[in-house]
Design a protein around this motif. Structure first.
Motif, mmCIF file in Angstrom:
data_model
loop_
_atom_site.group_PDB
_atom_site.id
_atom_site.type_symbol
_atom_site.label_atom_id
_atom_site.label_comp_id
_atom_site.label_asym_id
_atom_site.label_seq_id
_atom_site.Cartn_x
_atom_site.Cartn_y
_atom_site.Cartn_z
ATOM 1 N N PRO A 237 0.823 -1.216 0.000
ATOM 2 C CA PRO A 237 0.000 0.000 0.000
ATOM 3 C C PRO A 237 0.849 1.253 0.000
ATOM 4 C CG PRO A 237 0.029 -1.046 2.171
ATOM 5 C CD PRO A 237 0.685 -2.004 1.233
ATOM 6 N N GLN A 238 0.358 2.295 -0.662
ATOM 7 C CA GLN A 238 1.023 3.591 -0.684
ATOM 8 C C GLN A 238 0.293 4.513 0.288
ATOM 9 O OE1 GLN A 238 1.366 5.058 -4.723
ATOM 10 N NE2 GLN A 238 1.667 2.987 -5.526
ATOM 11 N N VAL A 239 0.938 4.805 1.410
ATOM 12 C CA VAL A 239 0.340 5.639 2.458
ATOM 13 C C VAL A 239 1.184 6.892 2.610
ATOM 14 C CG1 VAL A 239 -0.392 5.753 4.864
ATOM 15 C CG2 VAL A 239 -0.492 3.566 3.642
ATOM 16 N N ASN A 240 0.538 8.047 2.589
ATOM 17 C CA ASN A 240 1.232 9.321 2.765
ATOM 18 C C ASN A 240 0.486 10.179 3.768
ATOM 19 O OD1 ASN A 240 3.493 9.334 0.684
ATOM 20 N ND2 ASN A 240 1.745 8.859 -0.628
ATOM 21 N N VAL A 241 1.229 10.979 4.504
ATOM 22 C CA VAL A 241 0.649 11.924 5.463
ATOM 23 C C VAL A 241 1.285 13.284 5.211
ATOM 24 C CG1 VAL A 241 0.268 12.484 7.881
ATOM 25 C CG2 VAL A 241 0.346 10.083 7.169
ATOM 26 N N VAL A 242 0.472 14.269 4.861
ATOM 27 C CA VAL A 242 0.970 15.626 4.596
ATOM 28 C C VAL A 242 0.177 16.622 5.438
ATOM 29 C CG1 VAL A 242 1.708 15.059 2.256
ATOM 30 C CG2 VAL A 242 -0.588 15.964 2.646
ATOM 31 N N MET A 273 -5.631 4.631 17.308
ATOM 32 C CA MET A 273 -4.510 5.545 17.501
ATOM 33 C C MET A 273 -4.955 6.909 18.029
ATOM 34 S SD MET A 273 -2.145 4.767 14.146
ATOM 35 C CE MET A 273 -0.739 5.693 14.806
ATOM 36 N N GLN A 274 -6.266 7.020 18.300
ATOM 37 C CA GLN A 274 -6.843 8.238 18.875
ATOM 38 C C GLN A 274 -6.812 9.426 17.917
ATOM 39 O OE1 GLN A 274 -8.335 8.275 22.202
ATOM 40 N NE2 GLN A 274 -8.226 6.141 21.551
ATOM 41 N N TYR A 275 -7.078 9.142 16.630
ATOM 42 C CA TYR A 275 -7.223 10.204 15.661
ATOM 43 C C TYR A 275 -8.701 10.365 15.294
ATOM 44 C CZ TYR A 275 -2.184 10.373 15.029
ATOM 45 O OH TYR A 275 -0.836 10.514 15.250
ATOM 46 N N VAL A 276 -9.101 11.602 15.048
ATOM 47 C CA VAL A 276 -10.470 11.927 14.657
ATOM 48 C C VAL A 276 -10.479 12.251 13.165
ATOM 49 C CG1 VAL A 276 -12.420 13.483 14.994
ATOM 50 C CG2 VAL A 276 -10.989 12.823 16.955
ATOM 51 N N VAL A 277 -11.382 11.598 12.428
ATOM 52 C CA VAL A 277 -11.548 11.874 11.004
ATOM 53 C C VAL A 277 -12.597 12.975 10.857
ATOM 54 C CG1 VAL A 277 -12.210 10.948 8.756
ATOM 55 C CG2 VAL A 277 -10.921 9.522 10.364
ATOM 56 N N PHE A 278 -12.189 14.146 10.396
ATOM 57 C CA PHE A 278 -13.109 15.263 10.214
ATOM 58 C C PHE A 278 -13.729 15.260 8.822
ATOM 59 C CE2 PHE A 278 -10.670 16.578 13.850
ATOM 60 C CZ PHE A 278 -11.596 17.260 14.632
ATOM 61 N N ASP A 301 -6.398 15.297 20.912
ATOM 62 C CA ASP A 301 -5.970 16.485 21.647
ATOM 63 C C ASP A 301 -6.167 17.767 20.842
ATOM 64 O OD1 ASP A 301 -3.935 16.418 19.768
ATOM 65 O OD2 ASP A 301 -2.347 15.918 21.191
ATOM 66 N N GLY A 302 -6.686 17.614 19.605
ATOM 67 C CA GLY A 302 -6.980 18.784 18.788
ATOM 68 C C GLY A 302 -5.888 19.182 17.817
ATOM 69 N N PHE A 303 -4.749 18.521 17.875
ATOM 70 C CA PHE A 303 -3.617 18.893 17.032
ATOM 71 C C PHE A 303 -3.470 17.924 15.861
ATOM 72 C CE2 PHE A 303 -2.536 20.752 21.131
ATOM 73 C CZ PHE A 303 -2.153 22.040 20.757
ATOM 74 N N PRO A 304 -2.987 18.405 14.711
ATOM 75 C CA PRO A 304 -2.626 17.487 13.624
ATOM 76 C C PRO A 304 -1.324 16.772 13.971
ATOM 77 C CG PRO A 304 -2.045 19.735 13.041
ATOM 78 C CD PRO A 304 -2.769 19.820 14.360
ATOM 79 N N ALA A 309 8.437 11.854 13.291
ATOM 80 C CA ALA A 309 8.349 10.545 13.948
ATOM 81 C C ALA A 309 6.892 10.095 14.052
ATOM 82 C CB ALA A 309 8.990 10.611 15.334
ATOM 83 N N GLU A 310 6.013 11.015 14.422
ATOM 84 C CA GLU A 310 4.586 10.676 14.498
ATOM 85 C C GLU A 310 4.033 10.363 13.117
ATOM 86 O OE1 GLU A 310 0.312 12.609 15.980
ATOM 87 O OE2 GLU A 310 2.183 13.745 16.183
ATOM 88 N N ARG A 311 4.469 11.123 12.123
ATOM 89 C CA ARG A 311 4.031 10.895 10.746
ATOM 90 C C ARG A 311 4.428 9.496 10.283
ATOM 91 N NH1 ARG A 311 3.294 15.192 7.859
ATOM 92 N NH2 ARG A 311 4.939 16.273 9.038
ATOM 93 N N GLN A 312 5.678 9.103 10.569
ATOM 94 C CA GLN A 312 6.150 7.786 10.164
ATOM 95 C C GLN A 312 5.397 6.684 10.886
ATOM 96 O OE1 GLN A 312 8.138 7.323 7.665
ATOM 97 N NE2 GLN A 312 8.111 5.088 7.852
ATOM 98 N N ARG A 313 5.054 6.929 12.131
ATOM 99 C CA ARG A 313 4.303 5.929 12.906
ATOM 100 C C ARG A 313 2.906 5.734 12.321
ATOM 101 N NH1 ARG A 313 1.111 6.034 17.796
ATOM 102 N NH2 ARG A 313 1.302 4.051 18.933
#
Length: 441
Positions: A237-242, A273-278, A301-304, A309-313
């Motif tokens: 899979p190709q996964v990216n986070v920007v 992972m405790q992320y909210v999808v808006f 917590d409200g932050f992106p 390191a978090e992005r890679q995780r």
């Protein structure tokens, strides 16, 4: 107090479920509007997935404390959903009379713990592991009614529902439960002391696939994914986070081969992972083989995403979530009258014939055992069709059927001892004399 507040919000803003079979030519459109709570998206996706519906498109919006999602769904025959019982169940499960804050108790995939004992296992994968586990359970007079087993990145996880052989019900004796845990933990530990093995026993409600994701995530199976146990590079899979600085979101994009339950696997991991999808957009309609998903997320917590390191995780965890369920190997389906010790006998036959299983689903329906196994040669060679024929003759050719399509033969895999839920570590030397045969998926 929180439950009372949720009840108040529900009364003031009852959820609305609209099902439309007219506006879209090739799918049933399901729209869900309600007040938002963390995990709401997962619970809706989980319910649709448990009904064996395929989500071809979805549009997600959870801004301003309101949950507004639209799903295009089809059945397993790729037709619109016209069964009134299923449509009525969706409305009742997600509508105002049965708000999905408690949907874990209603979801189709959730099994009650009153009739069986649930056993959770996780440890390092190795040759014959499930065969050993099944043999121990048989010795302890535990009948395996249902089980699901995943292997990924040298780790094996299983959720098994067992019943007492004599009473046919759950096992409640605390001394016996302690013995089951101790013996199974000994089997899981083996000689590998570098990674911890865990065994848990419970009688509560369990959503098996959700639990398997949680177990493997907690076990950190996403770490050290160097490709030895994952897919070919072109199939990964190709996964990216920007970053989307203007809106203060992190944007996650996923492009990979489409398959059933893909959306559930991704949303499950983001939720754990405790992320909210808006906001989100899912499209698996344009291509028969590829799915594209995009999510605008923030942490609870409200932050992106705040660091590389978090992005890679996030990337590693989503790749792992997608790969855990990928079925590599020859698909074998077993259907026969259920009996005590059946799983132990079948896994022993696989092990004796040098087959390793990458994934397994074991179910019992009205006295029938309906099991699915994905098998590969334990040492990475193409599977010899003569071995499959021999196994089918031993078990019964009408009982064990071969599914799936062959793939082109490859060189002997270098990954071999990473996926070994069943099967022997070494192949018989006599195999060296065979000419190349085809592998299967």
């Amino acid at each position: 107090m929180e439950d009372e507040y949720e009840k108040f919000v529900r009364r003031m803003n009852p959820p609305i479920v609209v099902i439309d079979n007219e506006s879209c030519r090739n799918a049933t459109v399901i729209q869900v509007d309600s007040s938002y709570k963390h995990g709401a998206l997962l619970e809706v996706v989980q319910l649709l997935t448990d009904l064996n519906l395929i989500i071809t498109k979805a549009y997600i919006c959870s801004d301003a404390g309101w949950f507004m999602d639209v799903f295009n769904v089809i059945d397993h025959n790729r037709n619109k959903v016209t069964d009134e019982r299923i449509l009525d169940y969706i409305k009742k499960s997600l509508g105002p009379d049965s708000y999905f804050a408690s949907s874990m108790r209603r979801s189709v995939g959730v099994t009650s713990g009153t009739d069986y004992t649930s056993i959770e296992l996780i440890g390092t994968d190795r040759p014959g592991l499930l065969s050993e586990v099944s043999a121990v359970l048989t010795h302890l007079k535990c009948n395996v009614a249902n089980a699901e087993v995943w292997t990924h990145n040298t780790r094996a996880a299983a959720v098994m529902q067992v019943k007492d052989e004599e009473t046919g019900g759950a096992i409640s004796d605390p001394d016996r439960l302690a013995l089951i845990k101790r013996l199974l933990c000994n089997v899981l530990s083996g000689s590998n002391k570098s990674r911890e093995a865990k065994t848990a026993v419970s009688h509560g409600e369990t959503h098996t696939e959700r639990r398997l994701h949680q177990m493997m995530f907690d076990d950190r199976d996403y770490e050290g994914m160097d490709g030895a146990d994952s897919l070919d590079e072109k199939e990964r899979p190709q996964v990216n986070v920007v970053d989307w600085h203007e809106k203060d979101y992190s944007v996650v994009t996923v492009r990979c081969k489409d398959r059933p339950k893909l959306l559930f696997d991704i949303v499950c991991t983001l939720t754990d992972m405790q992320y909210v999808v808006f906001h989100g957009s899912i499209d698996a309609e344009g291509s028969e083989s590829e799915a594209y998903q995009e999510y605008c997320i923030r942490h609870v917590d409200g932050f992106p995403v705040k660091s590389d390191a978090e992005r890679q995780r996030v990337i590693q965890c989503l790749e792992a979530a997608i790969e855990r369920r990928v079925s590599q190997g020859l698909k074998l389906e077993l259907c026969t009258a259920d009996r005590f010790g059946l799983l132990s006998d079948v896994t022993r036959i696989f092990r004796e014939n040098s087959l390793t299983v990458t994934r397994a689903e074991v179910t019992t329906r009205s006295g029938k055992a309906v099991n699915t196994f994905y098998v590969r040669d334990a040492s990475g060679y193409p599977i010899d069709p003569k071995i499959i024929d021999s196994i089918r003759k031993t078990i019964g050719q009408t009982i064990l059927r071969v599914k799936g399509c062959p793939e082109e033969p490859n060189q002997v895999s270098q990954e071999s001892p990473t996926r070994f839920l069943f099967g022997a570590f070494f192949k018989s030397k006599s195999l060296c004399g065979f000419s190349s045969v085809r592998t299967y998926t």
